[in-house]
Design a protein around this motif. Sequence first.
Motif, PDB file in Angstrom:
ATOM      1  N   ALA A 161       0.909  -1.108   0.032  1.00 46.58           N
ATOM      2  CA  ALA A 161      -0.046  -0.131  -0.058  1.00 46.58           C
ATOM      3  C   ALA A 161       0.796   1.232  -0.082  1.00 46.58           C
ATOM      4  O   ALA A 161       1.902   1.160   0.650  1.00 46.58           O
ATOM      5  N   ASP A 162       0.409   2.285  -0.794  1.00 42.38           N
ATOM      6  CA  ASP A 162       1.182   3.537  -0.900  1.00 42.38           C
ATOM      7  C   ASP A 162       1.123   4.355   0.469  1.00 42.38           C
ATOM      8  O   ASP A 162      -0.266   4.485   1.064  1.00 42.38           O
ATOM      9  N   LEU A 163       2.188   4.797   1.170  1.00 41.94           N
ATOM     10  CA  LEU A 163       2.262   5.293   2.579  1.00 41.94           C
ATOM     11  C   LEU A 163       2.511   6.831   2.303  1.00 41.94           C
ATOM     12  O   LEU A 163       1.827   7.637   2.937  1.00 41.94           O
ATOM     13  N   LEU A 164       3.165   7.321   1.361  1.00 40.25           N
ATOM     14  CA  LEU A 164       3.405   8.739   0.943  1.00 40.25           C
ATOM     15  C   LEU A 164       3.952   8.864  -0.463  1.00 40.25           C
ATOM     16  O   LEU A 164       4.300   7.850  -0.842  1.00 40.25           O
ATOM     17  N   LEU A 165       3.826  10.107  -0.752  1.00 42.06           N
ATOM     18  CA  LEU A 165       4.361  10.245  -2.295  1.00 42.06           C
ATOM     19  C   LEU A 165       5.702  11.352  -1.953  1.00 42.06           C
ATOM     20  O   LEU A 165       5.688  12.391  -1.175  1.00 42.06           O
ATOM     21  N   LEU A 166       6.652  11.121  -2.612  1.00 42.02           N
ATOM     22  CA  LEU A 166       7.838  11.925  -2.585  1.00 42.02           C
ATOM     23  C   LEU A 166       7.833  12.490  -3.912  1.00 42.02           C
ATOM     24  O   LEU A 166       7.461  12.061  -4.889  1.00 42.02           O
ATOM     25  N   GLU A 167       8.421  13.754  -3.903  1.00 40.83           N
ATOM     26  CA  GLU A 167       8.800  14.428  -5.333  1.00 40.83           C
ATOM     27  C   GLU A 167      10.340  14.557  -5.490  1.00 40.83           C
ATOM     28  O   GLU A 167      10.912  15.005  -4.521  1.00 40.83           O
ATOM     29  N   SER A 168      10.732  13.968  -6.469  1.00 38.06           N
ATOM     30  CA  SER A 168      12.166  14.246  -6.824  1.00 38.06           C
ATOM     31  C   SER A 168      12.232  14.455  -8.487  1.00 38.06           C
ATOM     32  O   SER A 168      11.656  13.796  -9.142  1.00 38.06           O
TER      33      SER A 168
ATOM     34  N   ILE B  40       7.082   9.927  -6.697  1.00 38.33           N
ATOM     35  CA  ILE B  40       7.347   8.480  -6.292  1.00 38.33           C
ATOM     36  C   ILE B  40       6.683   8.013  -5.055  1.00 38.33           C
ATOM     37  O   ILE B  40       6.808   8.478  -4.191  1.00 38.33           O
ATOM     38  N   PRO B  41       5.845   6.997  -5.361  1.00 40.71           N
ATOM     39  CA  PRO B  41       5.034   6.433  -4.230  1.00 40.71           C
ATOM     40  C   PRO B  41       6.102   5.889  -3.255  1.00 40.71           C
ATOM     41  O   PRO B  41       6.898   5.126  -4.004  1.00 40.71           O
ATOM     42  N   VAL B  42       5.833   5.806  -1.877  1.00 40.92           N
ATOM     43  CA  VAL B  42       6.736   4.939  -0.892  1.00 40.92           C
ATOM     44  C   VAL B  42       5.623   3.902  -0.438  1.00 40.92           C
ATOM     45  O   VAL B  42       4.587   4.393   0.128  1.00 40.92           O
ATOM     46  N   ALA B  43       5.951   2.370  -0.684  1.00 39.17           N
ATOM     47  CA  ALA B  43       5.045   1.503  -0.407  1.00 39.17           C
ATOM     48  C   ALA B  43       5.448   0.810   0.862  1.00 39.17           C
ATOM     49  O   ALA B  43       6.463   0.826   1.274  1.00 39.17           O
ATOM     50  N   ALA B  44       4.589   0.384   1.537  1.00 42.29           N
ATOM     51  CA  ALA B  44       4.555  -0.563   3.086  1.00 42.29           C
ATOM     52  C   ALA B  44       5.419  -1.723   2.260  1.00 42.29           C
ATOM     53  O   ALA B  44       4.857  -2.409   1.574  1.00 42.29           O
ATOM     54  N   PRO B  45       6.520  -2.010   3.174  1.00 39.35           N
ATOM     55  CA  PRO B  45       7.040  -3.495   2.682  1.00 39.35           C
ATOM     56  C   PRO B  45       6.297  -4.778   3.339  1.00 39.35           C
ATOM     57  O   PRO B  45       6.894  -5.690   2.967  1.00 39.35           O
ATOM     58  N   ALA B  46       5.592  -4.271   4.313  1.00 38.54           N
ATOM     59  CA  ALA B  46       4.809  -5.378   4.874  1.00 38.54           C
ATOM     60  C   ALA B  46       3.212  -4.943   5.445  1.00 38.54           C
ATOM     61  O   ALA B  46       3.362  -3.650   5.669  1.00 38.54           O
ATOM     62  N   LYS B  47       2.502  -5.617   5.883  1.00 40.22           N
ATOM     63  CA  LYS B  47       1.349  -5.107   6.450  1.00 40.22           C
ATOM     64  C   LYS B  47       1.413  -4.785   7.839  1.00 40.22           C
ATOM     65  O   LYS B  47       2.429  -5.367   8.739  1.00 40.22           O
ATOM     66  N   GLY B  48       0.853  -3.947   8.265  1.00 43.34           N
ATOM     67  CA  GLY B  48       0.969  -3.417   9.653  1.00 43.34           C
ATOM     68  C   GLY B  48       0.239  -2.068   9.992  1.00 43.34           C
ATOM     69  O   GLY B  48      -0.598  -1.686   9.387  1.00 43.34           O
ATOM     70  N   LYS B  49       0.380  -1.780  11.368  1.00 45.43           N
ATOM     71  CA  LYS B  49      -0.285  -0.388  11.773  1.00 45.43           C
ATOM     72  C   LYS B  49       0.760   0.731  11.895  1.00 45.43           C
ATOM     73  O   LYS B  49       1.886   0.611  12.466  1.00 45.43           O
ATOM     74  N   VAL B  50       0.497   2.016  11.204  1.00 39.72           N
ATOM     75  CA  VAL B  50       1.210   3.041  11.182  1.00 39.72           C
ATOM     76  C   VAL B  50       1.459   3.514  12.789  1.00 39.72           C
ATOM     77  O   VAL B  50       0.588   3.973  13.446  1.00 39.72           O
TER      78      VAL B  50
END
Length: 71
Positions: free
Chosen positions: A27-34, A39-49
């Motif tokens: 799942a996408d967690l945040l978007l970086l701009e470069s 660029i989406p940053v995705a969750a490497p595993a399921k979990g709770k923020v």
Amino acid sequence: MIRVNSEMAGSVWKLLVAVGDEVAEGADLLLLESMKMEIPVAAPAKGKVAEIRVEEGETVAEGQLLLVLAS
């Protein structure tokens, strides 16, 4: 705890989650701009923020901790 680090330098364009949100692996967690690309940053595993260590508009370095997921 799962640490999510930035894979590149850029700025945090948009946070897509909040503390307490449950996320699925990939799942996408945040978007970086470069270099004018989002660029989406995705969750490497399921979990709770558990923690968000950046704010929208903040400049981040490669390898910087962005957020923490509790597994």
